[in-house]
Design a protein around this motif. Sequence first.
Motif: not given
Length: 167
Positions: A48-56
């Motif tokens: 929601x706070x646009x702090x999460x990231x993922x590696x795919x």
Amino acid sequence: MNFRKAVEPDISSIMNIIKQAQDYFKKQGIDQWQNNYPNLETILNDIKNKNGYVLLDDDTIIGTVSVSFDGEKTYRHIYNGKWITNGNYAVVHRLAVDQEFKRRGLATIIMKKTEEICLNRDIHSIRIDTHEENLAMQKLLNKNKFEYCGIIYLEGGSKRIAFEKIL
């Protein structure tokens, strides 16, 4: 490989990776990420706070991290040392890699992508903390040229060792 902001449909994959890390710490006797942390609400807030990231890898989420530029109140006081800088910084939390993909340098890739995000925002410092018994994270931080700065205490009073890197 692709590194992007996390979105809500990523939740189950992220939580699976978090659960693997929690189980690993528990088996190692490390009191980090226990007691229902991080939980679903934590990860949803990152998104929601646009702090999460993922590696795919293709379409499979194999790593996750939270990168914040809002400061960290538990970093206001550091003991037995000091921060390298006094300016703006990014905070890295909740870095984890799927256990099936460990030992492939993926955490370093996540760190390098995090550095790119910081530089694109003209932020030249990254701070991070970890449990003093989390030797794998300490090895990663050393490999990626983070410097030990001192000790911080989480809101619940748990001790963590703190590091900073200048970009």
